[in-house]
Enzyme design. Sequence first.
Site, PDB file in Angstrom:
ATOM      1  N   PRO A   9       0.781  -1.222   0.000  1.00 45.07           N
ATOM      2  CA  PRO A   9       0.000   0.000   0.000  1.00 45.07           C
ATOM      3  C   PRO A   9       0.820   1.284   0.000  1.00 45.07           C
ATOM      4  CG  PRO A   9      -0.126  -1.116   2.127  1.00 45.07           C
ATOM      5  CD  PRO A   9       0.511  -2.070   1.171  1.00 45.07           C
ATOM      6  N   ASN A  10       0.325   2.216  -0.774  1.00 47.49           N
ATOM      7  CA  ASN A  10       0.862   3.587  -0.892  1.00 47.49           C
ATOM      8  C   ASN A  10       2.153   3.667  -1.694  1.00 47.49           C
ATOM      9  OD1 ASN A  10      -1.226   4.838   0.744  1.00 47.49           O
ATOM     10  ND2 ASN A  10      -0.294   3.731   2.455  1.00 47.49           N
ATOM     11  N   ARG A  17       4.887  10.973  -2.535  1.00 40.85           N
ATOM     12  CA  ARG A  17       4.598  10.732  -1.123  1.00 40.85           C
ATOM     13  C   ARG A  17       5.851  10.933  -0.268  1.00 40.85           C
ATOM     14  NH1 ARG A  17       4.757   4.609   1.190  1.00 40.85           N
ATOM     15  NH2 ARG A  17       4.072   5.139   3.276  1.00 40.85           N
ATOM     16  N   TYR A  22      11.062   8.916   0.855  1.00 41.15           N
ATOM     17  CA  TYR A  22      10.951   7.909  -0.207  1.00 41.15           C
ATOM     18  C   TYR A  22      11.487   8.362  -1.568  1.00 41.15           C
ATOM     19  CZ  TYR A  22       8.005   5.658   3.302  1.00 41.15           C
ATOM     20  OH  TYR A  22       7.543   5.078   4.455  1.00 41.15           O
ATOM     21  N   ASN A  71       8.015  -5.690  -0.908  1.00 35.60           N
ATOM     22  CA  ASN A  71       7.887  -4.552   0.000  1.00 35.60           C
ATOM     23  C   ASN A  71       6.408  -4.448   0.353  1.00 35.60           C
ATOM     24  OD1 ASN A  71       7.824  -2.195   1.445  1.00 35.60           O
ATOM     25  ND2 ASN A  71       9.019  -0.994  -0.017  1.00 35.60           N
ATOM     26  N   ALA A  74       3.210  -0.826   4.797  1.00 37.69           N
ATOM     27  CA  ALA A  74       2.640  -0.815   6.159  1.00 37.69           C
ATOM     28  C   ALA A  74       2.170  -2.199   6.607  1.00 37.69           C
ATOM     29  CB  ALA A  74       1.490   0.182   6.228  1.00 37.69           C
ATOM     30  N   GLU A  95      12.536  -9.599   1.716  1.00 38.35           N
ATOM     31  CA  GLU A  95      11.795  -8.415   2.191  1.00 38.35           C
ATOM     32  C   GLU A  95      12.623  -7.167   1.926  1.00 38.35           C
ATOM     33  OE1 GLU A  95      10.610  -8.649   6.313  1.00 38.35           O
ATOM     34  OE2 GLU A  95      10.430  -6.470   6.457  1.00 38.35           O
ATOM     35  N   HIS A  97      12.733  -2.749   2.102  1.00 36.70           N
ATOM     36  CA  HIS A  97      12.191  -1.441   2.470  1.00 36.70           C
ATOM     37  C   HIS A  97      13.093  -0.350   1.910  1.00 36.70           C
ATOM     38  CE1 HIS A  97       9.201  -3.246   4.980  1.00 36.70           C
ATOM     39  NE2 HIS A  97      10.137  -4.018   5.475  1.00 36.70           N
ATOM     40  N   ARG A 104      13.275   4.296  12.408  1.00 41.55           N
ATOM     41  CA  ARG A 104      12.047   5.102  12.445  1.00 41.55           C
ATOM     42  C   ARG A 104      11.197   4.747  13.679  1.00 41.55           C
ATOM     43  NH1 ARG A 104       9.418   4.908   6.663  1.00 41.55           N
ATOM     44  NH2 ARG A 104       8.238   6.670   7.565  1.00 41.55           N
TER      45      ARG A 104
HETATM   46  C1  DQA Z   1       8.277   1.066   3.778  1.00 44.27           C
HETATM   47  C2  DQA Z   1       8.378   1.271   5.294  1.00 44.27           C
HETATM   48  C3  DQA Z   1       7.019   1.052   5.948  1.00 44.27           C
HETATM   49  O1  DQA Z   1       7.131   1.235   7.357  1.00 44.27           O
HETATM   50  C4  DQA Z   1       6.021   2.054   5.423  1.00 44.27           C
HETATM   51  O2  DQA Z   1       4.745   1.807   5.963  1.00 44.27           O
HETATM   52  C5  DQA Z   1       5.968   2.098   3.936  1.00 44.27           C
HETATM   53  C6  DQA Z   1       7.204   1.951   3.165  1.00 44.27           C
HETATM   54  C7  DQA Z   1       9.615   1.378   3.075  1.00 44.27           C
HETATM   55  O3  DQA Z   1       9.768   0.934   1.947  1.00 44.27           O
HETATM   56  O4  DQA Z   1      10.468   2.061   3.623  1.00 44.27           O
HETATM   57  O5  DQA Z   1       4.925   2.319   3.345  1.00 44.27           O
HETATM   58  O6  DQA Z   1       7.968  -0.299   3.533  1.00 44.27           O
END
Ligand code: DQA
Length: 139
Positions: A9-10, A17, A22, A71, A74, A95, A97, A104
């Site tokens: 998501p997002n 964003r 990011y 990835n 959230a 995984e 990020h 964080r």
């Molecule tokens: C994320 C880190 C997550 O905590 C966050 O909710 C994201 C992006 C990252 O790629 O740094 O949406 O996965």
Amino acid sequence: MKIIVINGPNLNLLGKRETDIYGHHSFEDYFEVLKGKFTDVDLTYFQSNLEGEIIGKIQETGFSYDGIVLNAAAYTHTSVGIGDAVKAVTTPVVEVHISNTIAREAFRHHSFIAPNAKGVVLGFGLKSYDLAIQSFILE
Ligand code: DQA
């Protein structure tokens, strides 16, 4: 070699964003860079804001692909279902990020995916995806 990048998501908003965290590039643009670099890899990309769709894609690709770069955004920190899907499949999952989640907020420190992942790459910006793909090639 078949590898799929699955974004949660997002991440469809990358480039717009929280650019201080990011960055300024959309994932679609960066995916073209990855395809240009890893020409010997059959790379595909899937993004969804929905937990069930992410689980569905892990199930669909997780018995035939050589690697999944995930990835879950959230959902990493909340989804037992995605963690179970990663555990269920035979394809190794790395995984990823973009940000260093450990640096964080505390709620980002826990991952339901990491215990079942082959490895974790975090904190290298979009390059985290590049490093994850390399991890499959260097085997
Ligand atoms: C994320 C880190 C997550 O905590 C966050 O909710 C994201 C992006 C990252 O790629 O740094 O949406 O996965």
